[in-house]
Design a protein around this motif. Structure first.
Motif, PDB file in Angstrom:
ATOM      1  N   LYS A  56      43.365  49.530  43.493  1.00 24.87           N
ATOM      2  CA  LYS A  56      44.490  49.313  42.556  1.00 24.87           C
ATOM      3  C   LYS A  56      44.403  50.353  41.709  1.00 24.87           C
ATOM      4  O   LYS A  56      43.568  50.636  40.968  1.00 24.87           O
ATOM      5  N   GLU A  74      50.853  53.614  40.251  1.00 30.15           N
ATOM      6  CA  GLU A  74      51.947  53.281  40.106  1.00 30.15           C
ATOM      7  C   GLU A  74      53.153  53.743  39.155  1.00 30.15           C
ATOM      8  O   GLU A  74      54.253  54.189  39.287  1.00 30.15           O
ATOM      9  N   GLU A 124      47.845  50.703  50.440  1.00 35.87           N
ATOM     10  CA  GLU A 124      47.055  49.978  49.488  1.00 35.87           C
ATOM     11  C   GLU A 124      46.261  48.969  49.990  1.00 35.87           C
ATOM     12  O   GLU A 124      46.662  48.125  50.854  1.00 35.87           O
ATOM     13  N   GLU A 175      48.151  44.236  45.744  1.00 36.60           N
ATOM     14  CA  GLU A 175      49.065  45.649  46.184  1.00 36.60           C
ATOM     15  C   GLU A 175      49.532  45.754  47.391  1.00 36.60           C
ATOM     16  O   GLU A 175      50.414  46.227  47.780  1.00 36.60           O
ATOM     17  N   GLN A 184      53.365  46.267  48.481  1.00 36.57           N
ATOM     18  CA  GLN A 184      53.581  47.575  49.502  1.00 36.57           C
ATOM     19  C   GLN A 184      54.251  47.188  50.685  1.00 36.57           C
ATOM     20  O   GLN A 184      55.402  47.659  50.847  1.00 36.57           O
ATOM     21  N   THR A 223      57.440  46.722  43.188  1.00 31.61           N
ATOM     22  CA  THR A 223      56.436  47.203  42.617  1.00 31.61           C
ATOM     23  C   THR A 223      55.495  46.018  41.705  1.00 31.61           C
ATOM     24  O   THR A 223      55.846  44.745  41.784  1.00 31.61           O
ATOM     25  N   PRO A 224      54.307  46.221  41.014  1.00 34.06           N
ATOM     26  CA  PRO A 224      53.579  45.136  40.591  1.00 34.06           C
ATOM     27  C   PRO A 224      54.200  44.421  39.444  1.00 34.06           C
ATOM     28  O   PRO A 224      54.932  45.060  38.798  1.00 34.06           O
ATOM     29  N   PRO A 261      49.125  41.812  40.871  1.00 38.09           N
ATOM     30  CA  PRO A 261      50.290  42.421  41.072  1.00 38.09           C
ATOM     31  C   PRO A 261      51.478  41.831  41.766  1.00 38.09           C
ATOM     32  O   PRO A 261      52.697  42.012  41.410  1.00 38.09           O
TER      33      PRO A 261
END
Lengths: 253, 509
Positions: free
Chosen positions: B114, B119, B136, B141, B145, B150-151, B157
């Motif tokens: 991570k 990012e 990832e 993550e 993915q 996105t986190p 995330p």
């Protein structure tokens, strides 16, 4: 190479300096106390540390056992080698271990781990190129596969930390990074003389090693504190993601 | 650069509040992390905790004041350990460096631990464009993915996903059976990713700290993927922001005490891994090459602004997200960029441009909880106010946050407040104007801005029919006990005026 893609170091540092409103490179004034310590200063601190560790040893081991248990270790205090081996026997028997890997540290010379495993019919590989005495190929891919396939990985510990219930391993010759990581179970053997009180103790000793070795303290260091965990789905704790699901600590004292 | 939607905070937060699935995920997450954090602090005692916070803050303030010096020391010591250091002033440079390292070494598969900075840079996309399969490996993550998202949280995330959504995703993408067993879902990730770690030609990690004294990269993880990424592949690239450096190895202890406790309530994470260069001759294993990419990407602008510099103290624990009433209601994605929550509201406007993020400084009630929980004592509310000030005074109309009606009102307010007679007249006028719109003590829909902007989403409490000044003059001041408001001590009389059941007390218009 990639130099042409980077910002040259001097230019980068100059832009940082500009952001700080300074024009010239200069060390901090007043100097940062920790970075001003000489090797002699650190050795004085080391003497104090070692004197402290001479006292209250049993209480320290007990404190380690309790903290480590709270962090998820299965802890066995075994002042007697027979007890330690008996515990190892019961762990591998209960798990039905068929294949084991171990590293090659000094602790394995004082404790007859191999003979126990051999008696139980467990195929054991020592993950050390020196010990297998074989060529580069053997030491690379094949040893790695042994670690991936093993049911348990057994290592010593360079330090154990009472404050956090951690075992610290310094991968090097005789200690692969993966023995304590790839198999689903890790068992660590902790010698009483390697138990320290705090994180500060560990870092002081590592700094000493760094300066004594002319600015090298080895490539890697890992604090291991309990099993592999995640809480990435709904903050629900799951044990054993990419690392071991089960961890055992045998304190030889 | 990644897609930046910081300019849409208000509309995005409205949608977030209406998103039932997100609200359910946020409800389930609840105050889990924050509760664990409190317990962890209780265990060590508030006294020790405050001492650690102050120590950590001092270290960060000192390091940032001399960042050029410590970056140089760090670079020298990474090189002494056999590693390579690359400086990148922006995202494009950072991505180009990593892409070139990967392609020149014929990297086909990369595994990643991570990294919020990656990012921020959108590194994965650039690597994929260069023919690298990027995996990832942190569970959260990995989930986002797979989902192409996105986190939404610095530490967790995939906090915005319920377990049902995760199960559905794994089922669709990997063909595994649907399950509601979280342990089984984690096992899927282990099984899929295990081979990747050993196939990978490249491991990429971020860094929680960089130790200048010894040239050491430190990552703090729980799953073991960080250890695998930095141990199994033949190349390791660490990529991180330039503000992560600390002077001495011994400075690390206090941060190890603060960060896990603030993030997840753990006294220490399962693993702390410290990388000093590539494997040495004689080591059993480990990468043959180690590269450290240090990224500015707007950070020197935060450094240069004395009012915002302390935002670089941030150690990305997420405690301010977990306590923030706004984050807890809208989740991370509404903030429009990788750094959500109060700290994101502070740093994003500088990193992506104030104009692009002018709602973010207002994404806060200024309750101050973020400042209270911050392990390095960052005064987030002060910086949010500073940015509001910048926005309201901006000469650029596209950047200015204040509407015409607000700014006229503010001017009017200044005039009215400086003349008691005007104030008295204004009180009467506002009461008169508001009366037709009030029902049962509230104004639900006001006709004109700025009041209408308030009532668009909230009720406005109606004014009582009589003001405090009227009450004072007519009822209280006429009593024998109190004759004059300026007669200081008599205001609270020992005979207890609170026993006096004022007939006006319940009257609220």
């Amino acid at each position: 190479m990639v130099e042409h893609l980077e910002t040259p170091r001097e230019e980068f540092l100059a832009s940082v300096r500009q952001a700080l409103g300074r024009s010239a490179a200069s060390p901090p004034v007043p100097p940062y106390p920790r970075l001003e310590e000489s090797l002699a200063d650190l050795e004085t601190l080391e003497r104090d540390l070692l004197a402290r560790l001479e006292t209250g040893r049993d209480a320290r081991l007990e404190a380690l056992a309790q903290t480590a248990a709270r962090r998820g270790w299965n802890v066995k205090r075994a002042p007697d080698p027979e007890e330690a081996l008996g515990y190892l026997d019961s762990v591998v028997t209960q798990l039905g271990v068929k294949r084991a890997v171990r590293s090659a540290e000094a602790v394995f010379q004082q404790l007859a781990v191999d003979s126990i495993l051999q008696r139980l019919g467990i195929e054991t590989t020592i993950i050390a190129r020196d010990e297998t005495g074989s060529d580069e190929n053997r030491s690379g891919a094949a040893l790695r596969q042994e670690m991936i396939d093993a049911d348990i990985g057994i290592t010593g510990a360079d330090y154990a930390v009472t404050e956090t219930g951690s075992v610290v391993v310094l991968p090097r010759a005789g200690l692969s990074r993966l023995v304590s990581l790839a198999p689903p179970v890790h068992l660590a053997l902790v010698r009483p003389q390697d138990v320290v009180d705090t994180l500060d103790d560990v870092f002081l000793l590592r700094r000493l090693d760094y300066y004594r070795n002319g600015g090298d303290m080895g490539s890697y260091l890992n604090f291991i504190t309990g099993p592999s965990r995640t809480a990435d789905i709904e903050q629900t704790l799951v044990v054993g993601v990419h690392g071991p699901k089960e961890v055992h600590m045998i304190i030889l004292g | 650069m990644p897609r930046v939607t910081t300019q849409n905070f208000f509309p995005a937060s409205v949608l977030a509040v209406q998103n039932a699935q997100l609200q359910e995920a946020l409800r389930r997450a609840g105050s889990g992390f924050d509760g664990a954090r409190r317990e962890a602090i209780e265990e060590v005692g508030q006294g020790s905790w405050d001492k650690w916070r102050e120590e950590a803050r001092q270290i960060k303030v000192h390091t940032l004041e001399h960042l050029d010096y410590y970056l140089e020391l760090l670079a020298e010591n990474v090189e002494r350990a056999g590693g390579h250091v690359h400086f990148a002033k922006d995202a494009a440079q950072a991505n180009a460096i990593v892409a070139e390292l990967a392609t020149s070494r014929r990297v086909k598969v990369a595994v990643k631990s991570k990294s919020m900075v990656s990012e921020e840079l959108n590194l994965n996309e650039v690597l994929e464009e260069n023919g690298v399969d990027v995996y990832e490996t942190d569970l959260g993550e990995y989930i986002i993915q797979l989902a192409g998202e996105t986190p939404s949280h610095l530490v967790a995330p995939a906090l915005h996903k319920t377990k049902e959504e995760v199960a559905q995703l794994l089922h669709q993408k990997l063909g595994v059976p649907l399950t509601d067993d979280i342990e089984a879902m984690a096992r899927v990730a282990r099984d899929v990713l295990r081979d990747k770690f050993f196939q990978a030609d490249l491991g990429i990690s971020g860094a929680n700290f960089l130790v200048a004294e010894t040239g050491t990269l430190v990552i703090i993880t729980n799953e073991g993927n960080g250890r695998l990424c930095t141990s199994a592949p033949p190349i390791h690239i660490g990529i991180t922001g330039m503000e992560k450096v600390i002077p001495s190895l011994q400075d690390l202890a206090v941060f190890l005490r603060l960060l896990p406790r603030s993030a997840t309530g753990q006294p220490l994470t399962s693993y702390v891994s410290m990388v000093s260069g590539p494997r040495r001759d004689g080591d059993e294993d480990g990468p043959e090459e180690f590269h450290l990419v240090l990224v500015d990407n707007g950070r020197s602008r935060l450094l240069a602004d004395p009012d915002l510099r302390e935002s670089l103290n941030c150690i990305r624990c997420g405690a301010c997200l977990n306590i923030c009433p706004v984050y807890q209601k809208v989740g991370g994605h509404a903030y429009g960029w990788v750094y959500p929550g109060p700290i994101g509201a502070v740093i994003s406007p500088t990193l992506v441009g104030l104009k692009q993020a002018k709602d973010l400084p207002f994404a806060s009630s200024l309750c101050g909880a973020c400042r209270e929980v911050c392990p390095v004592k960052i005064n987030i509310p002060r910086m949010l106010l500073h940015q509001r000030h910048l926005l309201s005074e901006s000469p650029d109309p596209a950047e200015r946050s204040v509407t015409l009606s607000e700014s006229l009102l503010a001017r009017l307010f200044t005039i009215v407040m400086s003349k008691p007679t005007l104030l008295a007249a204004a009180r009467k006028l506002v009461r008169l104007l508001a009366r037709p719109w009030a029902r049962n003590g509230t104004v639900r829909r006001a006709p004109l801005p700025p009041a209408s902007r308030w009532t668009h989403q909230r009720d406005l409490p109606a004014l009582p029919t009589r003001s405090f000044r009227d009450l004072w003059k007519q009822d209280l001041a006429s009593s024998d006990r109190v004759t004059d408001g300026r007669d200081s001590d008599s205001g609270v009389s020992p005979t207890g005026s609170s026993e006096d059941p004022s007939p006006n007390r319940s009257e609220d218009g």
